[in-house]
Motif scaffolding. Structure first.
Motif, PDB file in Angstrom:
ATOM      1  N   GLY A   4      -2.612 -17.949  15.291  1.00  0.00           N
ATOM      2  CA  GLY A   4      -1.960 -17.454  13.952  1.00  0.00           C
ATOM      3  C   GLY A   4      -0.405 -17.925  14.082  1.00  0.00           C
ATOM      4  N   ASP A   5      -0.056 -17.821  15.482  1.00  0.00           N
ATOM      5  CA  ASP A   5       1.327 -17.960  15.812  1.00  0.00           C
ATOM      6  C   ASP A   5       1.653 -19.409  15.192  1.00  0.00           C
ATOM      7  OD1 ASP A   5       2.068 -15.628  16.843  1.00  0.00           O
ATOM      8  OD2 ASP A   5       1.593 -16.352  18.920  1.00  0.00           O
ATOM      9  N   LEU A   6       1.005 -20.364  14.914  1.00  0.00           N
ATOM     10  CA  LEU A   6       1.143 -21.635  14.580  1.00  0.00           C
ATOM     11  C   LEU A   6       1.821 -21.544  13.115  1.00  0.00           C
ATOM     12  CD1 LEU A   6      -2.217 -23.547  15.583  1.00  0.00           C
ATOM     13  CD2 LEU A   6       0.388 -24.035  16.376  1.00  0.00           C
ATOM     14  N   GLY A   7       1.496 -20.474  12.293  1.00  0.00           N
ATOM     15  CA  GLY A   7       1.940 -20.432  11.080  1.00  0.00           C
ATOM     16  C   GLY A   7       3.751 -20.147  11.014  1.00  0.00           C
ATOM     17  N   MET A   8       4.256 -19.970  12.421  1.00  0.00           N
ATOM     18  CA  MET A   8       5.544 -19.804  12.351  1.00  0.00           C
ATOM     19  C   MET A   8       6.208 -20.881  12.005  1.00  0.00           C
ATOM     20  SD  MET A   8       6.055 -17.266  16.116  1.00  0.00           S
ATOM     21  CE  MET A   8       5.421 -18.735  17.041  1.00  0.00           C
ATOM     22  N   SER A   9       5.837 -21.905  12.019  1.00  0.00           N
ATOM     23  CA  SER A   9       6.661 -23.396  11.546  1.00  0.00           C
ATOM     24  C   SER A   9       6.283 -23.595  10.159  1.00  0.00           C
ATOM     25  CB  SER A   9       6.497 -24.369  12.559  1.00  0.00           C
ATOM     26  OG  SER A   9       5.201 -24.764  12.766  1.00  0.00           O
ATOM     27  N   ASP A  10       5.729 -22.845   9.363  1.00  0.00           N
ATOM     28  CA  ASP A  10       5.133 -23.140   8.112  1.00  0.00           C
ATOM     29  C   ASP A  10       6.269 -23.230   7.204  1.00  0.00           C
ATOM     30  OD1 ASP A  10       2.575 -23.315   8.704  1.00  0.00           O
ATOM     31  OD2 ASP A  10       1.763 -21.561   7.754  1.00  0.00           O
ATOM     32  N   GLY A  11       7.477 -22.501   7.244  1.00  0.00           N
ATOM     33  CA  GLY A  11       8.439 -22.696   6.391  1.00  0.00           C
ATOM     34  C   GLY A  11       9.240 -23.833   6.344  1.00  0.00           C
ATOM     35  N   LEU A  12       9.055 -24.722   7.461  1.00  0.00           N
ATOM     36  CA  LEU A  12       9.662 -25.843   7.753  1.00  0.00           C
ATOM     37  C   LEU A  12       9.175 -27.100   7.314  1.00  0.00           C
ATOM     38  CD1 LEU A  12      11.001 -25.610  11.609  1.00  0.00           C
ATOM     39  CD2 LEU A  12      12.482 -26.020   9.351  1.00  0.00           C
ATOM     40  N   SER A  13       9.654 -28.154   7.038  1.00  0.00           N
ATOM     41  CA  SER A  13       8.954 -29.487   6.757  1.00  0.00           C
ATOM     42  C   SER A  13       9.304 -30.168   7.945  1.00  0.00           C
ATOM     43  CB  SER A  13       9.408 -30.096   5.661  1.00  0.00           C
ATOM     44  OG  SER A  13      10.556 -30.077   5.226  1.00  0.00           O
ATOM     45  N   TYR A  14       8.893 -30.007   9.027  1.00  0.00           N
ATOM     46  CA  TYR A  14       9.134 -30.522  10.492  1.00  0.00           C
ATOM     47  C   TYR A  14       8.420 -32.044  10.263  1.00  0.00           C
ATOM     48  CZ  TYR A  14       4.215 -29.036  11.581  1.00  0.00           C
ATOM     49  OH  TYR A  14       2.913 -28.782  11.657  1.00  0.00           O
ATOM     50  N   GLU A  15       9.186 -32.741  11.407  1.00  0.00           N
ATOM     51  CA  GLU A  15       8.650 -34.048  11.497  1.00  0.00           C
ATOM     52  C   GLU A  15       7.729 -34.178  12.793  1.00  0.00           C
ATOM     53  OE1 GLU A  15      11.669 -37.205  11.302  1.00  0.00           O
ATOM     54  OE2 GLU A  15      12.921 -35.719  10.587  1.00  0.00           O
ATOM     55  N   ASN A  16       7.831 -33.612  13.725  1.00  0.00           N
ATOM     56  CA  ASN A  16       7.002 -33.620  15.027  1.00  0.00           C
ATOM     57  C   ASN A  16       6.940 -32.161  15.379  1.00  0.00           C
ATOM     58  OD1 ASN A  16       6.766 -36.681  15.364  1.00  0.00           O
ATOM     59  ND2 ASN A  16       9.196 -36.227  15.351  1.00  0.00           N
ATOM     60  N   ARG A  17       6.055 -31.670  15.660  1.00  0.00           N
ATOM     61  CA  ARG A  17       5.561 -30.412  16.409  1.00  0.00           C
ATOM     62  C   ARG A  17       5.226 -30.621  17.605  1.00  0.00           C
ATOM     63  NH1 ARG A  17       2.493 -25.658  13.561  1.00  0.00           N
ATOM     64  NH2 ARG A  17       0.907 -26.973  14.279  1.00  0.00           N
ATOM     65  N   ILE A  18       5.448 -30.032  18.601  1.00  0.00           N
ATOM     66  CA  ILE A  18       4.520 -29.548  19.916  1.00  0.00           C
ATOM     67  C   ILE A  18       4.207 -28.451  19.869  1.00  0.00           C
ATOM     68  CG2 ILE A  18       4.407 -30.130  22.385  1.00  0.00           C
ATOM     69  CD1 ILE A  18       6.058 -32.283  22.430  1.00  0.00           C
ATOM     70  N   ALA A  19       3.104 -27.933  19.964  1.00  0.00           N
ATOM     71  CA  ALA A  19       2.590 -26.592  19.964  1.00  0.00           C
ATOM     72  C   ALA A  19       1.939 -26.092  21.293  1.00  0.00           C
ATOM     73  CB  ALA A  19       1.551 -26.112  18.747  1.00  0.00           C
ATOM     74  N   VAL A  20       2.701 -25.132  21.982  1.00  0.00           N
ATOM     75  CA  VAL A  20       2.226 -24.799  23.051  1.00  0.00           C
ATOM     76  C   VAL A  20       1.376 -23.391  23.179  1.00  0.00           C
ATOM     77  CG1 VAL A  20       3.023 -24.057  25.514  1.00  0.00           C
ATOM     78  CG2 VAL A  20       4.157 -26.037  24.471  1.00  0.00           C
ATOM     79  N   GLY A  21       0.303 -23.010  23.692  1.00  0.00           N
ATOM     80  CA  GLY A  21      -0.403 -21.666  23.378  1.00  0.00           C
ATOM     81  C   GLY A  21      -0.512 -21.175  24.888  1.00  0.00           C
ATOM     82  N   PHE A  22      -0.348 -19.943  24.966  1.00  0.00           N
ATOM     83  CA  PHE A  22      -0.689 -19.217  26.193  1.00  0.00           C
ATOM     84  C   PHE A  22      -1.975 -18.385  25.815  1.00  0.00           C
ATOM     85  CE2 PHE A  22       3.779 -19.914  26.892  1.00  0.00           C
ATOM     86  CZ  PHE A  22       3.922 -20.271  28.054  1.00  0.00           C
ATOM     87  N   LEU A  23      -2.881 -18.704  26.641  1.00  0.00           N
ATOM     88  CA  LEU A  23      -4.251 -18.099  26.360  1.00  0.00           C
ATOM     89  C   LEU A  23      -4.363 -16.893  27.234  1.00  0.00           C
ATOM     90  CD1 LEU A  23      -6.861 -17.770  25.307  1.00  0.00           C
ATOM     91  CD2 LEU A  23      -7.852 -19.751  26.415  1.00  0.00           C
ATOM     92  N   ASN A  24      -4.078 -15.896  26.880  1.00  0.00           N
ATOM     93  CA  ASN A  24      -4.148 -14.570  27.746  1.00  0.00           C
ATOM     94  C   ASN A  24      -5.528 -14.020  28.054  1.00  0.00           C
ATOM     95  OD1 ASN A  24      -1.512 -14.508  28.091  1.00  0.00           O
ATOM     96  ND2 ASN A  24      -0.917 -13.688  26.064  1.00  0.00           N
ATOM     97  N   ASN A  25      -6.591 -14.209  27.174  1.00  0.00           N
ATOM     98  CA  ASN A  25      -7.840 -13.603  27.417  1.00  0.00           C
ATOM     99  C   ASN A  25      -8.913 -15.064  27.562  1.00  0.00           C
ATOM    100  OD1 ASN A  25      -7.542 -10.823  27.255  1.00  0.00           O
ATOM    101  ND2 ASN A  25      -6.799 -11.212  25.206  1.00  0.00           N
ATOM    102  N   TYR A  26      -8.951 -15.434  28.800  1.00  0.00           N
ATOM    103  CA  TYR A  26      -9.505 -16.671  28.715  1.00  0.00           C
ATOM    104  C   TYR A  26     -11.275 -16.349  28.496  1.00  0.00           C
ATOM    105  CZ  TYR A  26     -12.481 -20.449  31.081  1.00  0.00           C
ATOM    106  OH  TYR A  26     -13.028 -21.606  31.156  1.00  0.00           O
ATOM    107  N   THR A  27     -11.865 -17.315  27.807  1.00  0.00           N
ATOM    108  CA  THR A  27     -13.292 -17.527  27.866  1.00  0.00           C
ATOM    109  C   THR A  27     -13.308 -19.104  27.336  1.00  0.00           C
ATOM    110  OG1 THR A  27     -13.574 -17.394  25.266  1.00  0.00           O
ATOM    111  CG2 THR A  27     -14.038 -15.230  26.635  1.00  0.00           C
ATOM    112  N   GLU A  28     -14.449 -19.747  27.851  1.00  0.00           N
ATOM    113  CA  GLU A  28     -14.516 -21.255  27.475  1.00  0.00           C
ATOM    114  C   GLU A  28     -14.479 -21.247  25.846  1.00  0.00           C
ATOM    115  OE1 GLU A  28     -17.594 -23.654  29.030  1.00  0.00           O
ATOM    116  OE2 GLU A  28     -17.052 -23.329  31.004  1.00  0.00           O
ATOM    117  N   THR A  29     -15.024 -20.582  25.126  1.00  0.00           N
ATOM    118  CA  THR A  29     -14.814 -20.680  23.655  1.00  0.00           C
ATOM    119  C   THR A  29     -13.639 -20.429  23.253  1.00  0.00           C
ATOM    120  OG1 THR A  29     -17.054 -19.370  23.711  1.00  0.00           O
ATOM    121  CG2 THR A  29     -16.101 -19.816  21.519  1.00  0.00           C
ATOM    122  N   ALA A  30     -12.667 -19.614  23.800  1.00  0.00           N
ATOM    123  CA  ALA A  30     -11.505 -19.386  23.470  1.00  0.00           C
ATOM    124  C   ALA A  30     -10.614 -20.624  23.613  1.00  0.00           C
ATOM    125  CB  ALA A  30     -10.609 -18.102  23.836  1.00  0.00           C
ATOM    126  N   LEU A  31     -10.659 -21.019  24.855  1.00  0.00           N
ATOM    127  CA  LEU A  31     -10.033 -22.382  25.407  1.00  0.00           C
ATOM    128  C   LEU A  31     -10.280 -23.383  24.418  1.00  0.00           C
ATOM    129  CD1 LEU A  31      -8.131 -23.995  27.178  1.00  0.00           C
ATOM    130  CD2 LEU A  31     -10.099 -24.034  28.642  1.00  0.00           C
TER     131      LEU A  31
END
Ligand code: TMP
Length: 308
Positions: free
Chosen positions: A253-280
């Motif tokens: 859901g944090d990807l929505g943080m840039s929704d208010g912008l019409s960005y040209e390029n976005r690199i999204a970095v996620g910290f996966l705090n509860n690892y499962t193969e499905t979550a990854l």
């Protein structure tokens, strides 16, 4: 580097354990890096979630606290009431079966009740200071280096949270021991009276499911505790000119943080705090880069150095 296994999961070949980092599409990532680098630092901004993204998930074997979780309002009855709300609503927050409209209403209800209890229970700014000094909360290693690097290059950082702005800013003050002019906190902001008692919250409530709707319209300078968040103009050069985004989050859901912008390029970095193969797998569908094992911010510092 991790690579996909034939079974569809991801594993580090050397250790056969979850990797520390996984990249969705290395070629696409290199293209995005090159585009951002060639546009220069004046086009770049960083948008970061706070809890579990800038802060560590584990601290000395204990779960790190969130801006809500650390607050002891100096009134045991009201602390217990807020804890009871957490126990009722948090399972609903993470439920995979409640339809989004229904969940949004429940989250609005939760935030409204919690904010109401903070006012009714007589929260003071002193209680915030004391709570932060006693809290189990720490920035990931490398966060200061990242902020310093970005400050030197004039790259703005928006810290965007459904938590409590005044607590986040107190954590910045107590844990970083210095302020950064390039950092703004977009979160729920309190209004105190002259005696330092909480009397209201400013503006529209930001909860976990409307972090996108609110995108970037409530920022205020981090050092201005009693300042007017609405003094910040979303149409200003600040947001509009910075059309390249480095986004840091720990939930999809944090990807929505840039929704208010019409960005040209976005690199999204996620910290996966509860690892499962499905979550990854689902994190890799959403983020360009995924860090696991409560990684430090070192990789992001290196990434930033490749962008500006
Ligand atoms: P965020 O930090 O990812 O933006 O989300 C804020 C978190 O705060 C969310 O996961 C729910 C949590 N929360 C509490 O722990 N206690 C509360 O009283 C409320 C309203 C939220």
């Amino acid at each position: 580097w991790a690579t996909p296994r034939s079974g569809g999961g991801w594993m580090d070949h050397a250790t056969m354990s979850p990797p520390d980092v996984a990249v969705r599409d290395p070629e696409l990532l290199e293209k995005k890096k090159a585009a951002i680098r060639s546009a220069g630092p004046s086009k770049l901004q960083v948008i970061a979630d706070f809890d579990g993204t800038l802060t560590r998930y584990w601290i000395d074997g204990r779960r790190g606290q969130t801006s809500h979780g650390l607050l002891q309002q100096g009134n045991a009855e009201y602390d217990a009431k807020r804890q009871a709300l957490y126990e009722y609503y948090h399972p609903l927050e993470i439920s995979a079966t409640i339809p989004i409209e229904e969940k949004t209403k429940l989250m609005e209800e939760w935030w409204e009740k919690t904010h109401g209890l903070l006012i009714e229970g007589g929260l003071t700014y002193d209680a915030i200071k004391r709570s932060v000094s006693e809290a189990t909360i720490a920035f990931r290693d490398g966060v200061v280096e990242l902020f310093e690097f970005l400050e030197e290059r004039g790259v703005p950082v928006l810290v965007f949270s459904a938590g409590l702005a005044d607590i986040i800013e107190e954590v910045f003050r107590q844990k970083l021991h210095r302020s950064f002019e390039n950092i703004k906190v977009v979160s729920n902001r309190m209004v105190f009276d002259e005696q330092g008692h909480l009397v209201a919250f400013k503006g529209k409530t930001i909860h976990v499911l409307n972090k996108n709707e609110h995108s970037l319209d409530m920022a205020s300078p981090i050092h201005d505790k009693f300042g007017d968040p609405n003094g910040y103009d979303p149409e200003s050069a600040f947001v509009k000119k910075h059309t390249n985004v480095l986004l840091l989050g720990d939930h999809i859901g944090d990807l929505g943080m840039s929704d208010g912008l019409s960005y040209e390029n976005r690199i999204a970095v996620g910290f996966l705090n509860n690892y499962t193969e499905t979550a990854l797998k689902s994190y890799l569908d959403a983020f360009d880069i995924v860090y696991l094992n409560d990684a430090s911010m070192g990789g992001v510092v290196e990434l930033a150095s490749q962008l500006c």
